[in-house]
Design a protein around this motif. Structure first.
Motif, mmCIF file in Angstrom:
data_model
loop_
_atom_site.group_PDB
_atom_site.id
_atom_site.type_symbol
_atom_site.label_atom_id
_atom_site.label_comp_id
_atom_site.label_asym_id
_atom_site.label_seq_id
_atom_site.Cartn_x
_atom_site.Cartn_y
_atom_site.Cartn_z
ATOM 1 N N LEU A 1 0.974 -1.144 -0.265
ATOM 2 C CA LEU A 1 0.045 0.186 -0.203
ATOM 3 C C LEU A 1 0.569 0.567 -0.269
ATOM 4 C CD1 LEU A 1 -2.920 -1.093 2.186
ATOM 5 C CD2 LEU A 1 -2.798 -0.721 0.121
ATOM 6 N N LEU A 2 1.806 1.496 0.262
ATOM 7 C CA LEU A 2 2.643 2.786 0.479
ATOM 8 C C LEU A 2 4.268 2.486 -0.676
ATOM 9 C CD1 LEU A 2 3.162 2.907 4.383
ATOM 10 C CD2 LEU A 2 1.831 4.199 2.843
ATOM 11 N N GLY A 3 3.799 1.390 -1.186
ATOM 12 C CA GLY A 3 4.899 1.527 -2.604
ATOM 13 C C GLY A 3 4.840 1.889 -3.194
ATOM 14 N N GLY A 4 6.151 3.071 -3.560
ATOM 15 C CA GLY A 4 6.365 3.908 -4.614
ATOM 16 C C GLY A 4 6.308 5.257 -4.092
ATOM 17 N N THR A 5 6.070 5.555 -3.060
ATOM 18 C CA THR A 5 5.920 6.652 -1.929
ATOM 19 C C THR A 5 7.107 7.009 -1.510
ATOM 20 O OG1 THR A 5 6.038 5.902 0.624
ATOM 21 C CG2 THR A 5 4.014 6.039 -1.052
ATOM 22 N N ASN A 6 7.786 8.012 -0.608
ATOM 23 C CA ASN A 6 9.356 8.162 -0.018
ATOM 24 C C ASN A 6 9.049 8.111 1.287
ATOM 25 O OD1 ASN A 6 7.326 9.971 0.856
ATOM 26 N ND2 ASN A 6 8.779 12.028 0.499
ATOM 27 N N LEU B 1 11.031 -4.186 -7.767
ATOM 28 C CA LEU B 1 10.165 -4.414 -8.702
ATOM 29 C C LEU B 1 9.078 -4.213 -7.814
ATOM 30 C CD1 LEU B 1 8.422 -6.525 -10.512
ATOM 31 C CD2 LEU B 1 8.228 -8.197 -8.864
ATOM 32 N N GLY B 2 8.524 -3.880 -6.703
ATOM 33 C CA GLY B 2 7.894 -3.554 -6.029
ATOM 34 C C GLY B 2 7.072 -2.022 -6.530
ATOM 35 N N VAL B 3 8.309 -1.261 -6.264
ATOM 36 C CA VAL B 3 8.535 -0.155 -6.691
ATOM 37 C C VAL B 3 8.264 0.443 -7.631
ATOM 38 C CG1 VAL B 3 10.627 2.391 -6.549
ATOM 39 C CG2 VAL B 3 10.014 0.586 -4.467
ATOM 40 N N ARG B 4 8.334 -0.387 -9.475
ATOM 41 C CA ARG B 4 8.378 0.378 -10.021
ATOM 42 C C ARG B 4 6.677 -0.140 -10.505
ATOM 43 N NH1 ARG B 4 13.222 1.448 -10.678
ATOM 44 N NH2 ARG B 4 14.946 0.725 -11.724
ATOM 45 N N LEU B 5 6.598 -1.325 -10.098
ATOM 46 C CA LEU B 5 4.857 -2.083 -10.217
ATOM 47 C C LEU B 5 3.842 -0.677 -10.069
ATOM 48 C CD1 LEU B 5 4.542 -5.531 -9.442
ATOM 49 C CD2 LEU B 5 4.515 -4.587 -12.214
ATOM 50 N N ALA B 6 3.946 0.272 -8.035
ATOM 51 C CA ALA B 6 3.451 1.012 -7.844
ATOM 52 C C ALA B 6 3.401 2.364 -8.455
ATOM 53 C CB ALA B 6 4.062 1.135 -6.467
ATOM 54 N N GLU C 1 18.963 -1.351 -18.501
ATOM 55 C CA GLU C 1 19.801 -1.775 -17.660
ATOM 56 C C GLU C 1 18.421 -1.105 -16.456
ATOM 57 O OE1 GLU C 1 23.489 -0.393 -16.842
ATOM 58 O OE2 GLU C 1 23.364 -2.578 -18.155
ATOM 59 N N LYS C 2 17.678 -0.027 -16.480
ATOM 60 C CA LYS C 2 16.953 0.155 -15.130
ATOM 61 C C LYS C 2 15.480 -0.577 -15.387
ATOM 62 C CE LYS C 2 18.816 4.935 -15.074
ATOM 63 N NZ LYS C 2 18.434 5.856 -16.314
ATOM 64 N N VAL C 3 15.587 -2.022 -16.397
ATOM 65 C CA VAL C 3 14.275 -2.399 -15.420
ATOM 66 C C VAL C 3 14.694 -3.367 -14.499
ATOM 67 C CG1 VAL C 3 13.585 -2.913 -18.205
ATOM 68 C CG2 VAL C 3 15.257 -4.266 -17.694
ATOM 69 N N ALA C 4 13.342 -3.509 -13.882
ATOM 70 C CA ALA C 4 12.938 -4.658 -13.042
ATOM 71 C C ALA C 4 12.903 -5.896 -14.028
ATOM 72 C CB ALA C 4 12.456 -3.835 -11.682
ATOM 73 N N VAL C 5 13.271 -6.482 -12.796
ATOM 74 C CA VAL C 5 13.339 -7.982 -13.253
ATOM 75 C C VAL C 5 12.868 -9.310 -12.299
ATOM 76 C CG1 VAL C 5 14.585 -10.323 -14.427
ATOM 77 C CG2 VAL C 5 15.734 -7.554 -14.838
ATOM 78 N N ALA C 6 11.569 -9.891 -12.673
ATOM 79 C CA ALA C 6 11.862 -11.091 -11.521
ATOM 80 C C ALA C 6 11.302 -12.609 -12.424
ATOM 81 C CB ALA C 6 10.661 -11.099 -11.115
ATOM 82 N N CYS C 7 12.884 -12.981 -12.367
ATOM 83 C CA CYS C 7 12.809 -14.892 -13.186
ATOM 84 C C CYS C 7 12.982 -15.787 -12.084
ATOM 85 C CB CYS C 7 14.342 -13.820 -13.640
ATOM 86 S SG CYS C 7 15.157 -15.786 -14.804
#
Ligand code: SF4
Lengths: 80, 576
Positions: free
Chosen positions: B59-64, B92-97, B151-157
């Motif tokens: 819920l707080l993902g992507g915030t400061n 990953l979490g920050v990118r998605l948020a 380079e900057k992508v987030a990956v889940a693999c």
């Protein structure tokens, strides 16, 4: 006199160095000594010791010590 | 507007959906467990097309808000047969948020032999065939993906283990340096991803709209207070950044609770060689990095980069659980060998905790001997090859114990135990027994009080009051796991009375709510009930909320105690 095993961990290793003893060593202390008097003897500030264990059990500073005890001292540590 | 990405591998279809009311405002584990409970048949085969892999930032993902970057993965677990949530840091979490994606739901199943990458960016999501990545080790696959997508992508693999649908397969996530050092390890979710035909999820956050915060001023004020509590706390502000989580090796060893040589003792004579203090010295000497944030916005920095003597960067995020599992539990006292084992697990895509338990049982069975590092490495290489023995190893300790007729198998609900022997940390034992996840320490981290003396000291050997304590921790953790906060904020929330209200204030400021601390507790309870209900429908009973019988009979040195929390106490955890 009694002999105990004294073990310093993490940032408290500096107290072993100050006392010029190894991180883990056997030391002689007076009969009737407690954790508090042990800390005092080695000039260890009590507020730096978050957990003192005797034979694997966490104790308070008034805990009395016995010959052959294993004493371990820790600053605040955590993780998971 | 937040949305859900729904991907169907049978139809090769990707849809963007509005978030239905029933899934709104959940976040992280709340989202994954609610979706799994609502949409997955509890009786399904976890590797069949009826299972779904659900991914959600908090819920707080992507915030400061500091340390709010966790992302949850959920599904029916191939290891336990029950519901599973496993969360992980990284980017990953920050990118998605920031892309305003509340969750990804992966359903259906590709044809055998097909392999896809799910690519997500500001325009939505697409499935891309990825046969060139088949059976690639995780580090290789991630390198290729970053070369292709930036380079900057987030990956889940997943690794070869996930592709081969081994029940201990994990999902790796890239850290802030783009290295796949973070794992959603537990419960075999990598096998679920593999069964769908997804090798990797790549998230490009370029031009992401960012998160909406209703009342920015109040949010920032609360975030600042929260950051201050993390910095001022002696564990999250000093101990963890200095030594990492491996600082726990020595204290658990002193407390006689460090599971050693397949849970046959609570002390390991070589503990100090593999503890956080020694690790820090080695890392500094070899010019690695002892203090590293895995995730953007982390201000605790418990992670690290570990190099071998020749300067090779062998592994990162080298942490207590993995070092215990592949070290003490296998009788291995050499950090370099443990680092190689850790890298192999991360590359093949196997959970380090489950592998430590499994190799421990394999050693008990005499397949290799305790302390034999090269033997342990060979067992993992068998898993990489997918030989029959390797497949047994990759299926976890319960499976290997059955195949080799071993009685001392440390597991609950089929999942191997983490790094605290429940006979000497009884509150943690209650968590292992009663968590809907199977043996999981993070689900109710009573260790904070039993060992770290954080938020009060309790005697780890005393069975009294432990059910209540575990319950309180399980509820609080279930709520924390909805927010995206890293569990290590708990040292501050247990001791600084400003911390919890700051979290509630941030939630209120962000979503325009008027929650109280009680509402957050209720959310935790609701998540647990949802998970428990799924397990009940999957066939779980009270008999599954027990530790293996040997732990109630076989005494653990040096304290020579057994696990003696009563069954009534264990069952009380889920009353009301
Ligand atoms: S404290 Fe550790 S696990 Fe948590 S976000 Fe920071 S580096 Fe990652």
């Amino acid at each position: 006199m009694m002999k105990i095993e004294l073990r310093f961990y993490a940032t408290l290793v500096k107290y072993a160095e100050k006392n010029e003893i190894p991180q883990f060593s056997f030391v002689e202390i007076e009969e009737g000594a407690t954790i508090a008097s042990l800390l005092n003897k080695f000039n260890i500030l009590e507020k730096h010791v978050h957990i003192a264990m005797v034979n694997g059990r966490s104790v308070e500073s008034n805990q009395g010590l016995q010959d052959g005890d294993r004493v371990a001292l820790f600053p605040p540590v955590g993780g998971g | 507007m937040s949305k859900i990405v729904r991907v169907n591998l049978t139809k090769k279809e990707v849809k963007l959906e509005d978030v239905p009311k029933k899934y709104d405002g959940l976040g992280g584990r709340g989202f994954t467990s609610t979706v799994v409970a609502a949409e997955v048949n509890p009786l399904c085969n976890p590797l069949g097309k009826e299972n779904k892999l659900v991914i959600a930032p908090g819920l707080l993902g992507g915030t400061n808000c500091p340390n709010s970057g966790r992302v949850s993965f959920g599904a029916k677990s191939p290891l336990t047969g029950g519901i599973k949530e496993s969360n992980v840091g990284g980017t990953l979490g920050v990118r998605l948020a920031k892309l305003q994606i509340e969750g990804i739901i992966i359903e259906g199943k590709a044809k055998d032999g097909e392999s896809y990458v799910l690519f997500v960016n500001k325009d939505g999501a697409t499935l891309k065939p990825s046969n060139e990545l088949k059976n690639d080790l995780v580090y290789n696959a991630v390198e290729k993906l970053r070369a292709k997508y930036g380079e900057k992508v987030a990956v889940a693999c997943i690794g070869p283990a996930g592709e081969a649908k081994m029940a201990a397969a994990n999902i790796s996530v890239t850290d802030i340096d783009g290295v796949p050092t973070r794992q959603a390890g537990r419960g075999g979710l990598g096998a679920v991803m593999g069964s769908k035909g997804i090798k990797a999820i790549v998230v490009d956050g370029t031009d992401a709209p960012g998160v909406n915060i209703k009342d920015k001023d109040s949010f920032n004020k609360a975030a600042k207070i929260f950051a201050d509590t993390l910095k001022k706390d002696s564990i999250s502000g000093e101990g963890l950044p200095l030594y990492g989580t491996a600082i726990l090796i020595n204290i658990l060893n002193e407390a006689g609770a460090l599971p050693t040589k397949n849970f046959s003792s609570g002390r390991f004579e070589e503990a100090n060689n593999i503890g956080g203090e020694t690790m820090r010295e080695i890392i500094l000497k070899r010019k690695g990095n002892p203090t590293h944030p895995c995730s953007p916005g982390c201000i605790i920095n418990c992670s690290n980069v570990y190099k071998l003597e020749d300067g090779t960067e062998i592994t990162g995020g080298f942490e207590y659980e993995s070092i215990w599992a592949l070290g003490a539990n296998c009788g291995i006292g050499d950090l370099d060998i443990i680092a190689r084992l850790n890298r192999l697990c991360d590359d093949i895509g196997l959970d380090t905790i489950e592998m430590g338990d499994t190799i421990g049982v394999a050693m008990e069975a005499g397949i290799v001997s305790f302390g034999d590092g090269e033997g342990a490495i060979n067992l993992l290489k068998e898993a990489e090859k997918g030989s029959p023995l390797g497949k047994i190893v990759g299926s976890g300790c319960t499976c290997l114990g059955k195949v080799y007729g071993i009685e001392r198998v440390p597991q609950v609900k089929g999942q191997g135990m983490p790094a605290y022997d429940p006979r000497a940390t009884k509150g943690t034992g209650v968590t292992y027994a009663t968590s809907p996840m199977g043996a999981d320490h993070t689900a109710g981290y009573v260790i904070a009080m039993e060992i770290a003396g954080c938020g009060g000291k309790v005697d780890p050997l005393d069975p009294k009051g432990k059910a209540e304590l575990s319950k309180a921790f399980q509820v609080a953790t279930a709520a924390t796991d909805c927010t995206g906060l890293c569990l290590f904020v708990a040292f501050a929330t247990l001791t600084d009375e400003r911390a919890n209200p700051a979290v509630v204030d941030m939630l209120n400021a962000m979503y325009g709510l008027e929650l109280t601390g009680d509402d957050v507790t209720k959310l935790g309870k609701k998540v647990l009930r949802t998970e428990r209900d799924f397990n009940k429908r999957a066939g779980f009973t009270k008999a599954h909320d027990r530790l293996p019988l040997f732990m109630t009979k076989e005494k653990l040195p040096p304290h020579n105690t057994v696990f003696d929390v009563s069954n009534e106490d264990l069952d009380s955890v889920h009353e009301d």
